[in-house]
Design an enzyme around this catalytic site. Structure first.
Site: not given
Length: 404
Positions: A117, A124, A191, A193, A225, A229, A232, A245, A249, A352
């Site tokens: 990834d 971002h 996420e 993607e 994904d 947080r 992480q 992560k 996915t 975000e």
């Protein structure tokens, strides 16, 4: 009736023809399918009925034999499929092999080999930098404009759209906590993607050049994904993403071949730094794709990230993946990284969108900073096609469930 006469503007018409793997109603047998409108064609059975030489590539429970066959075979099979669903003389023969989409079970369409990834959106990356390094002179790390940054993920937890996502547990520690604790993530994120699916393998020790991207990459799909947080943030120094992560996915059940997206190719954003020769795409064909993504939570649109803004292209990512001589395998999957545009409405993660929880989203069913149990996240997208058509991408959806 099979969809030979589709409504005008259908994004899954003969100009698209994405590949998937399905089981017909009442059967556990998996087979390659082609989507046409709201129907699925059993491609292997249709090939056999028509006496096609492509039975050997299509009559399988996975796309991997077709992926491994290479670019010439991909183009030949696509031309044949297009003829099967558009030439009237074929219609009577293949009609019995269509199934209503609503009646079938969709599966992970290929056997995933390795998973990588990336972190390819400048918008971002700058947002993340401003959130976590607000006092830094530059929101980007020093290497960001020189190479596509990525990490190796866990291929065994790639799941098909519709699979429930169990809230992960792990260690977490906020700055105010005296010691870490273990438990379910309280900052579960998305996420938005795009994933790229490798078909033709490469030889170990031989990097793949930018110009060879289309010889190795079969197609693309939407990808979510999922990211814990809080897990992480505590674990990623100094080696990067791990348990935050690797729990899940999600990918679409439909892989759109690159040949269906010729009219959506665009130039990437202007480069601000000189690139080393193996990443310099200034003399290559346009490497970006104009994909219009929509992110919805519980049916409510929260963002519309534009893939055309991605700084690093899929060809550059492939070149970076193999620059050290690492080999490609059939079924390798690599993600673009979170797709975010320049405006607040175009951000591809809750990190975000809520600015790390500071600014909650107002949804019809209440405020959100991060995902709650029961939330359903859906990614959908389309790309411009020839003559004003749209090429639909298969959606990706997942519902968050609590760990028992």
């Amino acid at each position: 009736m099979p969809p030979f006469d589709l409504p005008e503007g259908d994004p899954f018409g003969p100009h698209n023809l994405p590949y998937g793997v399905f089981s017909p109603a009442g059967s556990d047998q998996r087979t390659v399918g082609i989507r046409l409108g709201d129907h699925v064609l059993d491609a292997g059975a249709a090939a056999e009925a028509l006496g096609s030489p492509y039975v050997s590539l299509l009559a399988h429970p996975t796309l991997n034999p077709l992926l491994a066959a290479g670019h010439t075979a991909w183009s030949d099979v696509r031309r044949a499929l297009t003829a099967w669903v558009t030439v009237p003389s074929h219609q009577e023969t293949i009609t019995p092999y269509f199934h209503p989409l609503s009646s079938v079970t969709l599966h992970l369409p290929f056997e995933v080999a390795d998973y990588v990834d990336f972190y390819a959106s400048e918008n971002h990356a700058r947002n993340v930098g401003r959130i976590f390094r607000p006092d830094a002179p530059d929101s980007l790390t020093p290497n960001w404009k020189h190479l596509p940054i990525g990490y190796h993920g866990r291929s065994g937890t790639i799941v098909v759209s519709g699979t429930e996502v169990v809230r992960p547990s792990g260690q977490r520690k906020s700055p105010a906590d005296p010691a870490p604790v273990f438990g379910p993530s309280v900052r579960l994120d998305i996420e938005a993607e795009v994933g790229f699916v490798v078909g033709t393998p490469s030889t170990m020790g031989e990097p793949v050049a930018l110009a060879d991207f289309r010889e190795h990459v079969f197609g693309l799909c939407l990808l979510n994904d999922w990211s814990a947080r809080d897990i992480q943030a505590w674990e990623y120094v100094p080696l990067g993403p791990f348990l935050g992560k690797s729990f899940a996915t999600s990918v679409s059940a439909w892989i759109t071949p690159l040949d269906a997206l010729e009219d959506s190719r665009v130039a990437p954003p202007e480069r601000t730094h000189n690139l080393l020769p193996y990443l310099d795409d200034s003399t290559e064909e346009p490497g970006g794709y104009d994909l219009r993504i929509t992110v919805a939570i519980n049916g409510h649109t929260v963002s519309e990230p534009p893939f055309s803004t991605m700084y690093w292209t899929a060809a550059q990512q492939l070149a970076q993946m193999t620059a050290n001589g690492a080999s490609l395998r059939t079924g390798d999957l690599y993600g673009s990284g979170t797709v975010s545009g320049p405006t607040e409405r175009e951000r591809g993660s809750l990190l975000e969108l809520t600015w790390n929880g500071r600014d909650p989203l107002e949804l019809p069913d209440g405020k959100r900073t991060f995902l709650e149990d029961g939330d359903v996240v859906t990614l959908s997208a389309w790309a411009p096609g020839a003559d004003g058509t749209r090429v639909g991408l298969g959606e990706v959806t997942g519902r968050i469930v609590a760990r028992d």
